[in-house]
Design a protein around this motif. Structure first.
Motif, PDB file in Angstrom:
ATOM      1  N   LEU A  60      17.174  66.093   6.731  1.00 38.13           N
ATOM      2  CA  LEU A  60      18.073  65.027   7.185  1.00 38.13           C
ATOM      3  C   LEU A  60      18.182  63.947   6.103  1.00 38.13           C
ATOM      4  O   LEU A  60      17.163  63.381   5.691  1.00 38.13           O
ATOM      5  N   LEU A  62      18.713  60.392   4.191  1.00 36.17           N
ATOM      6  CA  LEU A  62      18.429  59.009   4.601  1.00 36.17           C
ATOM      7  C   LEU A  62      19.743  58.258   4.793  1.00 36.17           C
ATOM      8  O   LEU A  62      20.777  58.654   4.259  1.00 36.17           O
ATOM      9  N   GLU A  63      19.679  57.199   5.564  1.00 35.98           N
ATOM     10  CA  GLU A  63      20.882  56.390   5.801  1.00 35.98           C
ATOM     11  C   GLU A  63      21.263  55.660   4.508  1.00 35.98           C
ATOM     12  O   GLU A  63      20.393  55.243   3.750  1.00 35.98           O
ATOM     13  N   GLU A  64      22.539  55.521   4.290  1.00 35.50           N
ATOM     14  CA  GLU A  64      23.034  54.825   3.097  1.00 35.50           C
ATOM     15  C   GLU A  64      23.155  53.332   3.399  1.00 35.50           C
ATOM     16  O   GLU A  64      23.927  52.939   4.261  1.00 35.50           O
ATOM     17  N   PRO A  65      22.358  52.500   2.698  1.00 36.64           N
ATOM     18  CA  PRO A  65      22.452  51.063   3.002  1.00 36.64           C
ATOM     19  C   PRO A  65      23.769  50.465   2.505  1.00 36.64           C
ATOM     20  O   PRO A  65      24.411  51.041   1.612  1.00 36.64           O
ATOM     21  N   PRO A  66      24.180  49.321   3.039  1.00 36.97           N
ATOM     22  CA  PRO A  66      25.407  48.689   2.560  1.00 36.97           C
ATOM     23  C   PRO A  66      25.306  48.379   1.063  1.00 36.97           C
ATOM     24  O   PRO A  66      24.204  48.105   0.569  1.00 36.97           O
ATOM     25  N   LEU A 106      23.416  45.224  -0.212  1.00 35.24           N
ATOM     26  CA  LEU A 106      22.052  44.952   0.264  1.00 35.24           C
ATOM     27  C   LEU A 106      21.064  44.797  -0.899  1.00 35.24           C
ATOM     28  O   LEU A 106      20.264  43.856  -0.927  1.00 35.24           O
ATOM     29  N   ILE A 129      18.844  41.472  -1.656  1.00 33.75           N
ATOM     30  CA  ILE A 129      17.366  41.473  -1.608  1.00 33.75           C
ATOM     31  C   ILE A 129      16.814  40.851  -2.903  1.00 33.75           C
ATOM     32  O   ILE A 129      15.948  39.985  -2.867  1.00 33.75           O
ATOM     33  N   ARG A 184      16.235  52.528   0.799  1.00 33.35           N
ATOM     34  CA  ARG A 184      16.887  53.493   1.714  1.00 33.35           C
ATOM     35  C   ARG A 184      15.973  53.882   2.868  1.00 33.35           C
ATOM     36  O   ARG A 184      16.421  53.997   4.007  1.00 33.35           O
ATOM     37  N   SER A 185      14.689  54.070   2.561  1.00 34.76           N
ATOM     38  CA  SER A 185      13.745  54.451   3.621  1.00 34.76           C
ATOM     39  C   SER A 185      13.626  53.341   4.654  1.00 34.76           C
ATOM     40  O   SER A 185      13.635  53.595   5.865  1.00 34.76           O
ATOM     41  N   TYR A 219      15.753  50.952   5.262  1.00 33.21           N
ATOM     42  CA  TYR A 219      17.022  50.803   5.991  1.00 33.21           C
ATOM     43  C   TYR A 219      17.150  51.899   7.051  1.00 33.21           C
ATOM     44  O   TYR A 219      17.591  51.651   8.172  1.00 33.21           O
ATOM     45  N   THR A 220      16.713  53.116   6.706  1.00 36.69           N
ATOM     46  CA  THR A 220      16.755  54.229   7.666  1.00 36.69           C
ATOM     47  C   THR A 220      15.875  53.923   8.879  1.00 36.69           C
ATOM     48  O   THR A 220      16.297  54.087  10.020  1.00 36.69           O
ATOM     49  N   VAL A 264      17.644  51.205  10.909  1.00 34.69           N
ATOM     50  CA  VAL A 264      18.840  51.701  11.622  1.00 34.69           C
ATOM     51  C   VAL A 264      18.418  52.506  12.842  1.00 34.69           C
ATOM     52  O   VAL A 264      18.958  52.334  13.936  1.00 34.69           O
ATOM     53  N   ARG A 265      17.413  53.362  12.651  1.00 32.57           N
ATOM     54  CA  ARG A 265      17.001  54.229  13.767  1.00 32.57           C
ATOM     55  C   ARG A 265      16.287  53.429  14.855  1.00 32.57           C
ATOM     56  O   ARG A 265      16.396  53.750  16.028  1.00 32.57           O
ATOM     57  N   ARG A 315      23.677  48.613  12.623  1.00 34.61           N
ATOM     58  CA  ARG A 315      23.638  48.573  11.165  1.00 34.61           C
ATOM     59  C   ARG A 315      23.542  47.149  10.607  1.00 34.61           C
ATOM     60  O   ARG A 315      22.894  46.916   9.591  1.00 34.61           O
ATOM     61  N   ARG A 338      20.401  45.896   8.444  1.00 33.06           N
ATOM     62  CA  ARG A 338      20.572  45.328   7.109  1.00 33.06           C
ATOM     63  C   ARG A 338      19.722  44.059   6.983  1.00 33.06           C
ATOM     64  O   ARG A 338      18.988  43.883   6.014  1.00 33.06           O
ATOM     65  N   THR A 387      15.942  44.820   7.029  1.00 37.85           N
ATOM     66  CA  THR A 387      15.481  45.383   5.746  1.00 37.85           C
ATOM     67  C   THR A 387      15.274  44.263   4.734  1.00 37.85           C
ATOM     68  O   THR A 387      14.247  44.198   4.052  1.00 37.85           O
ATOM     69  N   ARG A 422      20.908  63.525  13.948  1.00 32.97           N
ATOM     70  CA  ARG A 422      20.966  62.065  13.907  1.00 32.97           C
ATOM     71  C   ARG A 422      21.312  61.509  15.295  1.00 32.97           C
ATOM     72  O   ARG A 422      20.706  60.564  15.764  1.00 32.97           O
ATOM     73  N   ILE A 454      18.346  61.907  17.613  1.00 26.75           N
ATOM     74  CA  ILE A 454      17.297  60.892  17.384  1.00 26.75           C
ATOM     75  C   ILE A 454      17.732  59.574  18.029  1.00 26.75           C
ATOM     76  O   ILE A 454      16.941  58.880  18.657  1.00 26.75           O
TER      77      ILE A 454
END
Lengths: 117, 191
Positions: free
Chosen positions: A16, A18-22, A25, A29, B40-41, B43-44, B47-48, B53, B57, B60, B131, B134
């Motif tokens: 699966l 990973l989600e794509e951050p905006p 972002l 940060i 990314r981790s 943020y994932t 999000v979950r 979102r 954001r 994170t 997805r 989950i």
């Protein structure tokens, strides 16, 4: 019906993405952490001036009822400070402190650090 | 004619602990690399956990800012990923609690095992279906299964991040997988 085995589900989970951050972002940060400009430290002269003003205010408030007494005290202090001998000693003291503060080797912190080595 | 072949040796990956030390020594590139590595981790996970979102954001970013400010408290013998996942997870929990307080009611975990219509529309492949599945899990299972995915089956690390006993984590993962299987089976049967 649970038709997927544990291994199949694990493989599916592992694959699966990973989600794509905006897009912004990452920059925001960094702007809030490593690129953040630290607040300007307070100038020692500024701190001293505010401290002096505060001390005067604290001293002055209880004497508000006796304004003549306050004026007399200030006048006496000013007269004392205006004595040539006092002015000379004050000038010598301030000049010595200023000269010492400009010497690179003369710092109690440096001396103590070296002593500790 | 000789053809020059350049074989570039792969650069060894700098350890997280080394990057933390560099940052603490005043080199900002250390933290920049850590952000690149975990953005990314985190943020994932957000999000979950939050299913939003915008909130994810902010959570994170909040996690990275908190980590940066308390980097001096990070123990070199600890695992950076566990530490920062834990900060992020707690930031998400705070946001969930706040949103529940402001809405004046408990936000129930979805009672139905099947994903909602929106999730169903995008769940047109295996990844999309998973997805959506989950997302349909109760909150405690969503976080645990996401960390199971992100941390590579390391139960003790997951237990440290969530602050729950190891046995509870094993039970939660078992039940989360059971529910995932059921949701996936249901969604595959539906046209």
């Amino acid at each position: 019906m649970n038709d997927r085995t544990d291994d199949e589900l694990d493989r599916l989970l592992a694959s699966l993405p990973l989600e794509e951050p905006p897009a912004e972002l990452h920059a925001s940060i960094l702007a809030a952490t490593v690129e953040r400009v630290p607040a300007e430290p307070i100038d020692p002269w500024e701190a001293s001036a505010w401290g002096l003003l505060l001390a005067l205010a604290v001293w002055f408030v209880p004497h508000l009822s006796d304004i003549n007494g306050v004026i007399a005290t200030i006048a006496r202090a000013a007269f004392t400070l205006a004595q040539p001998a006092i002015l000379i000693w004050l000038t010598v003291g301030v000049a010595a402190a200023f000269t010492a503060s400009t010497l690179p080797e003369f710092s109690p912190g440096i001396y103590l650090a070296r002593k500790g080595r | 004619m000789a053809v020059e072949v350049h074989i570039e040796a792969e650069q060894p990956r700098t350890s997280d602990a080394e990057l933390v030390s560099r940052t603490l020594a005043g080199d900002p590139s250390g933290f920049t690399t850590l952000v690149e590595r975990y953005e990314r981790s985190l943020y994932t996970l957000a999000v979950r956990t939050l299913r939003d979102r915008e909130e994810a954001r902010d959570a994170t970013q909040e996690a990275f800012v908190k980590a940066y400010r308390s980097l001096h408290t990070f123990r070199p013998d600890a695992k950076f990923s566990t530490w920062i996942f834990s900060i992020c997870y707690h930031a998400c929990c705070d946001r969930l609690k706040r949103s529940r307080r402001y809405s004046g009611e408990e936000i129930p975990d979805r009672a139905d095992a099947a994903p909602g219509p929106e999730a169903q529309a995008i769940a047109n492949d295996d990844a999309g279906r998973l997805r959506a599945a989950i997302e349909a899990l109760p909150e405690k299972y969503r976080s645990v299964i996401t960390l199971y995915h992100l941390q590579g089956k390391q139960y003790d690390e997951i237990a440290s991040v969530l602050g729950v006993p190891l046995g509870t984590i094993k039970t939660h993962i078992f039940r989360a997988k059971e529910q995932l299987r059921q949701i996936l089976a249901t969604s595959e049967r539906e046209p």
